[in-house]
Structures are given as structure tokens and as C-alpha cells.
Design an enzyme around this catalytic site. Structure first.
Site, PDB file in Angstrom:
ATOM      1  N   GLN A   1       0.739  -1.122  -0.413  1.00  0.00           N
ATOM      2  CA  GLN A   1      -0.118  -0.044  -0.693  1.00  0.00           C
ATOM      3  C   GLN A   1       0.641   1.492   0.189  1.00  0.00           C
ATOM      4  OE1 GLN A   1      -2.882   0.082   3.151  1.00  0.00           O
ATOM      5  NE2 GLN A   1      -3.706  -2.069   2.479  1.00  0.00           N
TER       6      GLN A   1
ATOM      7  N   HIS B   1      -0.797   0.035   5.554  1.00  0.00           N
ATOM      8  CA  HIS B   1      -1.990   0.958   6.447  1.00  0.00           C
ATOM      9  C   HIS B   1      -1.145   1.967   6.936  1.00  0.00           C
ATOM     10  CE1 HIS B   1      -5.226  -2.028   8.477  1.00  0.00           C
ATOM     11  NE2 HIS B   1      -5.437  -1.853   7.040  1.00  0.00           N
TER      12      HIS B   1
ATOM     13  N   GLU C   1     -15.871   3.542   8.620  1.00  0.00           N
ATOM     14  CA  GLU C   1     -16.631   4.691   9.367  1.00  0.00           C
ATOM     15  C   GLU C   1     -16.356   6.236   8.929  1.00  0.00           C
ATOM     16  OE1 GLU C   1     -14.598   2.528  14.147  1.00  0.00           O
ATOM     17  OE2 GLU C   1     -13.902   4.582  13.441  1.00  0.00           O
TER      18      GLU C   1
ATOM     19  N   TYR D   1     -11.110   6.689  19.329  1.00  0.00           N
ATOM     20  CA  TYR D   1     -11.756   6.194  18.519  1.00  0.00           C
ATOM     21  C   TYR D   1     -11.997   4.565  18.198  1.00  0.00           C
ATOM     22  CZ  TYR D   1     -12.271  10.976  16.850  1.00  0.00           C
ATOM     23  OH  TYR D   1     -13.299  12.542  16.677  1.00  0.00           O
TER      24      TYR D   1
ATOM     25  N   TYR E   1      -9.600 -10.288  11.014  1.00  0.00           N
ATOM     26  CA  TYR E   1      -9.956 -10.767   9.148  1.00  0.00           C
ATOM     27  C   TYR E   1      -9.904 -12.274   9.863  1.00  0.00           C
ATOM     28  CZ  TYR E   1      -9.965  -7.026   6.119  1.00  0.00           C
ATOM     29  OH  TYR E   1      -9.711  -5.828   6.303  1.00  0.00           O
TER      30      TYR E   1
END
Length: 373
Positions: free
Chosen positions: A85, A153, A247, A257, A268
Site C-alpha cells: 500500500q 495502513h 467509519e 475512536y 480478518y
């Protein structure tokens, strides 16, 4: 992740219609024009004159692009650790860009022992008389701490406060879970800095001698892929949940949060994560999706071209291959529409004329301009 088809008065489609349409379907309130094609684009922002935009490509490019014209590769770019990513990320203009020509970029850099982390750099965009463009005086003003293994991430989204005084950075928890709750790591957090990278002493967790803790504005985040301020000056983010529980959050200082302690999704591997519940001490999302939409890109709409959309947030959907509209009313948010686009959507921006600009994901990704039908 699973895809979801959220039917609305504007988005009823058939498979045949999806194959024939560029995006949105025949009953969408917009028409779609293909404006260009890019290779693994990640972010875009328009220059103040509205005649050009900066577009990042994940492999490490920054393009200066003019609608109807060619893309110019900006030279003197930083070295990017591309993979998974990771790669080149966000691009935003300095609040005083018209004077300073300063731009902010986020990207991934490598460390020792196969570790990686996001950084944010500030540089001057130089446009030469021969039509070329370059970056000069690049200075890294922020780093994820610590660098860790893995290539997921990173988040690395940015937004300036409406008054231009503060730079907010979304930092993902790097698929390591617990750093989102660790106050001595800036992973899984939203950070607030001055534009030069220094730390405001009125940040909620400011601690002399602990710059990482001092950066933190909010915590308990997972993978933040969109940050945007609304007209009231409220900061919103969207983030990918685990297996379920994507979210939309109203980001406030000191708030936790919840990830990975609570979430409206599960791990997962099937392990349960307790759902958000009133009184659990964590800030619940203003909206969530389960099945997921895989959110990417976030824009607040206040243009005149689509008057019925004023006061809405727009989210790009990756696995859902959709454009999602959420209506904002003060500190509340309500799901409104979801239009199937037929391809993964990576980025979404409001253009200078009020059009909505949508960037697909992947190789040969199209840049789409949405205008009223």
C-alpha cells in the site's frame, strides 16, 4: 472485502447499464466525462487558478496536469519506497500557495531491517518558462514513529485547518493494532502541527521532551484515507474498518475512536471485536458501513453546480466501486446516496467550478468529471 449496492432514487442500476455507462448509471443526477488516464494515481488537488491540478502517482510521480492538455512530470522528487500500500501519497497546497508556491507531499520511505514509514515534506513548486516543473528546497517536516515492518495502513492523508494555521495528518496503525492506543507512537492517530512541522504547545497531549506524544490530536484510528474540513470548521475523517465497520468520524481533540479495542467490524481471522456501545469510553463513528465500502478519498462539497449536494461529504469506494454521498447536519451525518461507478474509486475532489472530480484506482485509471445531467 465485500461490496455493497446501496440503492437510492438516483442509483438504481442493472448489470447491463453498468457495462454501457462510464459511471453512475442512467438515473444518476450527473453526467460523466473522461478527462484523462493515469497510472496508479493516489491524490489530486487543483491549483488556485483552477486551470491546472497536481496529481500523485503511487510509484513516485507528481504530475502537473491541465484539463485538455498534457501531464508534466515534476522533477527533483524524493525517493519513494513503493510496494504494497506504500508509495507516493497525498498532495495539498500551502494556505499561502499563491505567494509561496509551497506544496506538501506525503510518501513512504524505507528504514533499516525492512522497516517503512510515511513522511511529510514541504517544497516549492517551480514552473519554468520552457514548460517544465520541479520541486526545490524539499524539507521533511514529519515522520511516522516508529518505522515498522509491513507495507500496509500508512494512511498519510493531510488537511489544513480553514484558517491555515494548522496542518492535520492522518497516520495509520500500520496493521499492528496496538500502536493506535500507544501514546508514545504516532501510529493510528490524527496529528496537529504548524505548517513548518513544529508542534503547537496547546495540543491536548503536549509534553515537553516527548515530541511524538505532543503531536497527537486524537487516537484509536485504523487506516485513515480521507481528511476534510466542512464549512463550520469541523474535521471529518473516513477510515477502513477491519472485516466490516468502515467509519466516518467527526475528529475532535483528545477523543479515542477505539481501535482495536472496539469496532463495528471483526478481525480478518474471525476474532470478535466488541462493537461501539454508549458509555464504553470511546467515540463512536457518525456513520459506518457493514458490509464495507472500502473508503478512499474524502471531499466536502460546498459548490453551486449541484445545489442539492451542499453540505455533503463525498467518499470514494474501492471494493464497492462507488461514489458515496453523506449528508452533514451540524455534528451528525446521514447516508444519502451511493452510485455504482464500475471501477474502484481512489480519490474525489471538488473542482473550482463546483464539478465533482473522481479518480479511479489502478493502472489505466481514468479521471472523471461529474456535472449535472
Amino acid at each position: 472485502m465485500k461490496s455493497i449496492l446501496f440503492l437510492s432514487a438516483f442509483s438504481v442500476l442493472t448489470t447491463a447499464c453498468q457495462a454501457q455507462q462510464v459511471g453512475g448509471g442512467p438515473n444518476a443526477p450527473f453526467k460523466t466525462e473522461v478527462m484523462g488516464t493515469f497510472s496508479k494515481p493516489w491524490a489530486m488537488t487543483f491549483l488556485p487558478d483552477g486551470k491546472a491540478a497536481l496529481i500523485t502517482e503511487k510509484r513516485g510521480k507528481l504530475l502537473l496536469w491541465e484539463p485538455g492538455g498534457k501531464s508534466i512530470s515534476v522533477s527533483d522528487m524524493p525517493k519513494v519506497a513503493y510496494g504494497g500500500q506504500g508509495g507516493m501519497g497525498d498532495v495539498v497546497l500551502a494556505p499561502d500557495f499563491a505567494v509561496s508556491n509551497a506544496v506538501y507531499l506525503s510518501w513512504v520511505e524505507g528504514g533499516g531491517d525492512k522497516t517503512y514509514g510515511s513522511v511529510v515534506g514541504k517544497a516549492k513548486l517551480v514552473r519554468n518558462t520552457d514548460g517544465s516543473a520541479a520541486l526545490s528546497d524539499m524539507k521533511i517536516i514529519w515522520r511516522q514513529s516508529p518505522k515498522v515492518t509491513g507495507q500496509g495502513h500508512y494512511s498519510q492523508r493531510m488537511a489544513f485547518s480553514p484558517d491555515g494555521k494548522y496542518l492535520f495528518i492522518g497516520s495509520g496503525e500500520r496493521q499492528k493494532f496496538d500502536p493506535a492506543q500507544n501514546m508514545d507512537m504516532n501510529l493510528g492517530k490524527v496529528l496537529r502541527l504548524f505548517p513548518d512541522g513544529s508542534i503547537p504547545k496547546d495540543n491536548p497531549f503536549f509534553t515537553e521532551g516527548n515530541p511524538v506524544r505532543s503531536q497527537i490530536w486524537s487516537l484509536g484510528h485504523r487506516n485513515i484515507l480521507g481528511l476534510a474540513f466542512d464549512d463550520a470548521g469541523l474535521l471529518w475523517n473516513q477510515e477502513m474498518g477491519p472485516q466490516g465497520g468502515d467509519e466516518l468520524n467527526l475528529v475532535s481533540p483528545t477523543k479515542n475512536y477505539g481501535y482495536p479495542i472496539v469496532s463495528n467490524g471483526d478481525h480478518y481471522d474471525g476474532r470478535d471485536i466488541p462493537d461501539h456501545k454508549p458509555g464504553d469510553g470511546f467515540e463512536a463513528p457518525k456513520a459506518f458501513w457493514n458490509p464495507v465500502i472500502s473508503p478512499a478519498g474524502l471531499a466536502y462539497y460546498n459548490g453551486d453546480l449541484f445545489p442539492d449536494w451542499k453540505g455533503s461529504l463525498f467518499i470514494g469506494g474501492l471494493s464497492s466501486e462507488a461514489v458515496i454521498r453523506v449528508k452533514v447536519n451540524g455534528q451528525s451525518a446521514t447516508k444519502a446516496d451511493q452510485w455504482q461507478m464500475g471501477n474502484r474509486i481512489r480519490e474525489i475532489e471538488q473542482g473550482p467550478d463546483g464539478a465533482l472530480w473522481v479518480m479511479e484506482d489502478g493502472d489505466d485509471a481514468r479521471l472523471l468529471k461529474l456535472t449535472p445531467r
